[in-house]
Design a protein around this motif. Structure first.
Motif, mmCIF file in Angstrom:
data_model
loop_
_atom_site.group_PDB
_atom_site.id
_atom_site.type_symbol
_atom_site.label_atom_id
_atom_site.label_comp_id
_atom_site.label_asym_id
_atom_site.label_seq_id
_atom_site.Cartn_x
_atom_site.Cartn_y
_atom_site.Cartn_z
ATOM 1 N N ILE A 122 0.848 -1.196 0.000
ATOM 2 C CA ILE A 122 0.000 0.000 0.000
ATOM 3 C C ILE A 122 0.883 1.246 0.000
ATOM 4 O O ILE A 122 0.607 2.223 -0.698
ATOM 5 N N ILE A 124 3.929 1.467 -1.239
ATOM 6 C CA ILE A 124 4.532 1.598 -2.572
ATOM 7 C C ILE A 124 3.522 2.233 -3.533
ATOM 8 O O ILE A 124 3.861 3.070 -4.359
ATOM 9 N N LEU A 125 2.257 1.845 -3.378
ATOM 10 C CA LEU A 125 1.234 2.340 -4.302
ATOM 11 C C LEU A 125 0.779 3.756 -3.970
ATOM 12 O O LEU A 125 0.373 4.503 -4.850
ATOM 13 N N SER A 126 0.823 4.099 -2.674
ATOM 14 C CA SER A 126 0.203 5.371 -2.297
ATOM 15 C C SER A 126 1.215 6.438 -1.943
ATOM 16 O O SER A 126 0.894 7.612 -1.915
ATOM 17 N N ASN A 127 2.435 6.037 -1.653
ATOM 18 C CA ASN A 127 3.340 7.000 -1.042
ATOM 19 C C ASN A 127 4.715 7.052 -1.694
ATOM 20 O O ASN A 127 5.509 7.923 -1.362
ATOM 21 N N VAL A 128 5.013 6.105 -2.567
ATOM 22 C CA VAL A 128 6.320 6.101 -3.223
ATOM 23 C C VAL A 128 6.139 6.638 -4.645
ATOM 24 O O VAL A 128 5.433 6.019 -5.436
ATOM 25 N N PRO A 129 6.738 7.794 -4.948
ATOM 26 C CA PRO A 129 6.601 8.299 -6.311
ATOM 27 C C PRO A 129 7.101 7.252 -7.313
ATOM 28 O O PRO A 129 8.156 6.670 -7.120
ATOM 29 N N GLY A 131 6.123 4.447 -7.598
ATOM 30 C CA GLY A 131 6.130 3.121 -6.973
ATOM 31 C C GLY A 131 5.247 2.144 -7.728
ATOM 32 O O GLY A 131 5.614 0.988 -7.954
ATOM 33 N N GLN A 132 4.062 2.613 -8.104
ATOM 34 C CA GLN A 132 3.153 1.712 -8.806
ATOM 35 C C GLN A 132 3.752 1.292 -10.145
ATOM 36 O O GLN A 132 3.736 0.115 -10.492
ATOM 37 N N GLU B 35 2.322 11.843 -10.697
ATOM 38 C CA GLU B 35 2.374 10.948 -9.544
ATOM 39 C C GLU B 35 1.602 11.484 -8.340
ATOM 40 O O GLU B 35 0.950 10.735 -7.631
ATOM 41 N N ARG B 38 -1.953 10.793 -8.844
ATOM 42 C CA ARG B 38 -2.201 9.353 -8.834
ATOM 43 C C ARG B 38 -2.179 8.812 -7.401
ATOM 44 O O ARG B 38 -3.052 8.045 -6.999
ATOM 45 N N MET B 39 -1.193 9.263 -6.627
ATOM 46 C CA MET B 39 -1.080 8.766 -5.259
ATOM 47 C C MET B 39 -2.268 9.226 -4.416
ATOM 48 O O MET B 39 -2.790 8.474 -3.605
ATOM 49 N N PHE B 42 -5.148 7.161 -5.320
ATOM 50 C CA PHE B 42 -5.018 5.829 -4.724
ATOM 51 C C PHE B 42 -5.413 5.871 -3.258
ATOM 52 O O PHE B 42 -6.129 4.996 -2.760
#
Lengths: 598, 391
Positions: A122, A124-129, A131-132, B35, B38-39, B42
């Motif tokens: 989560i 990686i998907l929501s907080n790592v630029p 990341g997804q 990003e 997108r984040m 998400f």
């Protein structure tokens, strides 16, 4: 007399002028770095001109440099086209490095513990630029790599390139195929979601079947780290994924490629006489030099393949992530990863030990030793009818087994469970239950029934109204209400169905499908009706209860028992009354759940 | 077909490679620019799905106690409840009452000081009466309006659950923490008979069934009840959370039981003659009497006596000063014809258990008359022993 007490760059400047001195310094540095090519040589090479110096400086990096010492300095012209290699070996290597790089980057945000692995996803998907994107690339690359390696093997079989002297090259290739499969499989578990846990549970349960039981049990313990996959199992899969298997893969990639170079790339079958191997004897006019032709070609392919992957991952592909792994909840229709579907299909054929262990063992063993069995000298297609037939049969067999591995094959699930699953299952493999993507505003709170769609056009309202009276008088309302109130804790006091509002076409479509599904299973769901109750649970959160109610029929081996007239046989209680069954499940749908936009 | 390179000319290969590379970089840059959005998207979707998951868990695990709509039930308080979210329907009334209460506390403190003159004391008392009247005036209408909620345990003066339990964190952390360890229920903490069973610990860490991510989903769901609250929401609540009570009295009883080997002492009552006879059987401990007098120890049933709140060491307080008590009794009080024939001990006992019988001149009859219920024979003996040391 030197400017400094020792010969220096300053002397050069004094002697030749600054510009010339600097140029010569740079030129010399480039020549040292490339182990033989100076700026002029590189320029000539990239312009497609012949080398102006002798000896040919373009051969020096192969002779003196580390990076190119393992690459041949020229290729056979017949090998540089798309046929016969289709670049598959090169692509496999590309993916080894691509996966290593993206994998190492992902490791930065990953801890192999059931406590946090999913939260890491989560994050990686929501907080790592990016990341997804990174995760998508790694996952897509992994699946592509399995495919490419398998295709590479297929190609090698078809062109007969495994034949003498390349038998051992083929053998290491089969090992690499196995390592690739296991790498992909071990990576599957790491996100620690439902998809991962259950796909891996299926895979790992095969290992348990290894005879004798004492071996199987202990192998299972060794791999899973306990009777069930937990913290130990996850750590072991992680270590296998990032240390053991990559180490094996790199070592055997080295061996494999060394053998390729030692024997030379095998030529297209028709390029040489039967029984000859002329790969290492390249006539001068057939030589395509690595520098510059093959090198520019490879760099171009790297750029193009990377571009394709990036385009796919930005617009067309998202690595799946389901709900948090839950050993207590087995999702309906769990399957192994697609490249292991053939195994899952084989297991449906019968004995777990034979089909799960012995059969794949024989298959891989057969593949590994095939070059030592097929010792016919000719590589011409016309002379290899048996070998080609065997492989085509093998491909067909694996394809059929893979189809059989699908959840819909050979697994009989009760009709009511199947229908409710079709309507409500959470997103998996990029698909989801039909109700979830209905736009939130069309999930109008109310009670709707499939009877509306069983009625003739224009009679819908009357049918629904008649249905309300019907279930009230035959006690079905009470039976459904009891379950809704006491087991599902839905705070309603009565059932009162109405027609689907006109401005909810998507909801209407789902109920129509619902009716069609009930109709399709009419032998199992006799006198059935379906209901959908939508209630506002919270702000922006609606609860959808799905009901199926039907007359119970006798079931044998998962299928309804039919009498001599072809009608299903009803189950009756001691008083001879029909027994009414029902299945009720509910889901919650939030306005921002994103199913509609998906 | 397919023989020879796809781009036989080197310049075409270079061109295609460079173009692909540049395009890849442009795409990565474009993705990087997007990003943030997108984040955020998400996060929104994930939060929404977390609420959905929480709803499923709530329906399965929580409805039997907290009710299907979170309005509370026989066993659990409402979570779909403006009080949990700290919503005050009468913020201005609360603010004014709070201001008045602050003033009241300040005045009471001033009244307790030794240097407060009698005139000032009278002023203070008058103002306190005014304040109490104003508070009552402010509070009464809303109490009437909220009568049905108050019946179910709502206290309009304490509209914020977090403040009531002195929680110094966020509501999210309060809910999550409660889910993790459950809510301890004990007669020491909750009023006796207030609740049948406590909330169990739900986290696997604390021996419960749910994983941390599930508790986070549940928290997201519970917090999603927050909205623009109306009085109808308040009236819909079936049960309000119970306020924790002072555990002191019960703790003291337990100590007493342990000390006495299982026999709980009884209160002395108000029969002075009987008490005097009984006092002969016990020996007073002046040190414990000192502690009782100064609220450093509790009486047998856990009451804090706070004698020194009124009886300062040196006067004038609300009551006569402490120092020189015995001297004043012998030289002044017992000279009063009304107290003819009293022993000093008799005078002390009567003054404590029946304080209204005789009021020292210049003082008012304000001493609380319930010490007979809150003191055991030993407590009383200890107090008298202490007072005998005051000279």
């Amino acid at each position: 007399m030197s400017v400094l007490p020792f010969p220096s760059f300053l002397d050069d400047v004094k002697e030749k002028g600054l510009k010339r001195a600097v140029f010569e310094l740079v030129d010399e540095s480039v020549e040292r770095l490339t182990a033989g090519m100076n700026i002029g040589d590189i320029r000539e090479a990239l312009r497609g001109e012949a080398p102006s110096r002798k000896p040919n400086p373009r051969l020096q990096p192969h002779a003196d440099g580390f990076w190119l010492h393992m690459r041949p300095s020229y290729f056979h012209a017949d090998m540089t086209g798309l046929y016969p290699t289709f670049r598959l070996g090169w692509l496999s290597t590309y993916f080894v490095f691509f996966e290593t790089i993206t994998g190492i980057l992902l490791m930065i945000w990953y801890t192999p513990s059931p406590e946090v692995a999913y939260a890491n996803m989560i994050n990686i998907l929501s907080n790592v630029p990016m990341g997804q994107l990174l995760r998508d690339l790694h996952r897509l690359g992994a699946e592509a790599m399995v495919l490419i390696v398998a295709l590479h093997m297929t190609r090698t079989w078809f062109t007969g390139s495994y034949k003498k002297p390349r038998q051992f090259t083929w053998f290491t290739g089969v090992l690499l195929l196995v390592f690739t499969g296991f790498l992909s499989f071990t990576g599957y578990l790491l996100p620690w979601d439902q998809l991962a846990l259950w796909a891996v549970t299926i895979g790992a349960s095969m290992i348990e079947a290894t005879p004798p039981p004492i071996v199987g049990e202990n192998l299972n313990l060794l791999i899973r780290g306990g009777p069930e996959i937990g913290a130990n199992g996850l750590l072991r899969f992680y270590l296998a994924h990032v240390l053991l298997l990559p180490a094996l893969l790199f070592v055997f990639t080295g061996v494999h490629y060394y053998k390729v170079i030692v024997h030379g790339h095998s030529l297209p079958p028709k390029s040489e006489n039967i029984g000859e191997d002329t790969a290492k004897r390249v006539p001068l006019d057939k030589r395509v030099y690595f520098i510059p032709d093959v090198l520019t070609s490879e760099l171009m392919w790297i750029a193009v393949t990377t571009l394709i992957l990036v385009v796919l991952c930005i617009w067309f592909y998202d690595a799946p992530l389901e709900h948090h792994a839950d050993p207590q909840v087995t999702p309906l229709g769990t399957t192994a990863p697609w490249y292991f579907l053939w195994l899952q299909g084989a297991l449906k054929l019968g004995d777990k030990v034979f089909w799960g262990i012995i059969f794949p063992g024989i298959l891989l063993g057969f593949l590994a030793v095939w070059p030592y069995i097929d010792i016919t000298p000719s590589r011409r297609y016309a002379h290899r009818r048996v070998a080609l037939t065997i492989f085509l049969l093998l491909i067909s067999f694996i394809t059929v087994l893979s189809y059989m591995g699908l959840a819909k094959f050979g697994v009989v699930t009760a009709a009511d469970i199947t229908i409710i699953h079709e309507l409500t299952y959470p997103p998996a493999h990029d698909k989801m239950g039909e109700l979830l993507p209905v736009p939130y505003d069309q999930l109008v709170p109310g009670m709707y029934t499939t009877r509306e769609f069983a009625a003739e056009a224009g009679q819908e309202a009357a049918a629904v109204s008649a249905f309300n009276s019907e279930i009230e008088s035959n006690n079905q309302e009470q039976q459904v209400l009891n379950e809704l109130q006491n087991q599902d804790f839905l705070p309603i006091s009565s059932l009162n169905f109405s027609t689907v509002p006109a401005d909810a076409p998507e909801l209407r479509r789902v109920l129509k499908d619902f009716e069609a599904m009930i109709e399709k299973h009419k032998n199992e769901l006799v006198n059935a009706w379906g209901g959908v109750i939508i209630t506002q649970n919270q702000k922006d959160l609606r609860r959808v209860d799905v009901i199926i109610s039907w007359d119970t029929v006798q079931i044998e081996n998962g299928r309804p028992v039919l009498d001599e007239n072809g009608n299903p046989v009803l189950v009756r209680d001691e008083n001879g009354n029909v027994v009414r069954s029902q299945n009720i499940q509910h889901v919650f749908i939030h306005r921002d759940g994103g199913y509609f936009a998906h | 077909m397919f023989q020879g390179m796809i781009f036989p000319k080197i310049e075409n290969r270079i061109l295609v490679g460079v173009l692909a590379f540049v395009l890849t970089m442009v795409l990565l840059g474009w993705a990087a620019i997007n990003e943030g959005g997108r984040m955020a998207a998400f996060d929104e979707t994930y939060h929404a799905r977390s609420i959905e998951q929480g709803a499923v868990l709530f329906a399965t695990n929580c409805t039997t106690c907290h009710g299907p709509n979170g309005l509370g039930g026989a066993k659990g308080p409402a979570l779909n409840n403006p009080q949990l979210f700290g919503h005050d329907f009468f913020p201005e009334v609360t603010r004014e009452i709070n201001t008045l209460n602050v003033e009241r506390t300040t005045l009471e403190a001033e009244a307790g000081r030794t240097d407060t003159t009698q005139d000032r004391l009278n002023q203070i008392n008058a103002r306190i009466q005014e304040i109490d009247a104003r508070i009552e005036e402010l509070d009464a209408p809303r109490r009437q309006q909220l009568a049905s909620a108050i019946e179910k345990g709502y206290d309009p003066q304490r509209p914020n659950r977090l403040q009531n339990v002195l929680w110094n964190g966020t509501l999210e952390s309060f809910v999550l923490t409660t889910l993790i360890h459950g809510r301890p229920v004990s007669n020491n903490y909750w009023p006796i008979g207030s609740s049948g069973a406590g909330m169990v610990a739900w986290s696997q860490t604390a021996g419960g069934p749910l994983r941390m991510d599930q508790l986070e989903d549940l928290t997201a769901y519970i917090l999603n009840w927050d909205r623009d609250w109306t009085l109808d929401d308040l009236f819909a609540v079936q049960q309000f959370a119970i306020q924790p009570s002072d555990p002191g009295p019960l703790l003291a009883q337990i100590e007493q039981l342990q000390a006495s080997g299982g026999e709980l002492q009884t209160a002395v009552g108000v029969n002075v003659r009987q008490i005097l006879t009984d006092l002969e059987t016990v020996t007073g401990d002046p040190a414990r009497g000192d502690q009782l007098y100064h609220s450093q120890a509790r009486s047998f049933n856990g009451t804090t006596l706070a004698c020194n709140g009124c009886h300062m060491p040196e006067g004038p307080g609300t009551g006569p000063q402490t120092n020189g008590t015995m001297t004043r009794i012998e030289t002044e009080r017992l000279q009063d014809p009304a107290l003819a024939g009293y022993t000093p001990e008799q005078y002390l006992v009567e003054s404590i258990v029946q304080p209204g019988n005789y009021v020292v001149p210049d003082f008012q009859n304000v001493m609380i008359p319930n010490f007979g219920q809150n003191l055991s024979l030993q407590d009383l003996a200890d107090l008298i022993a202490y007072l005998e040391t005051t000279g």
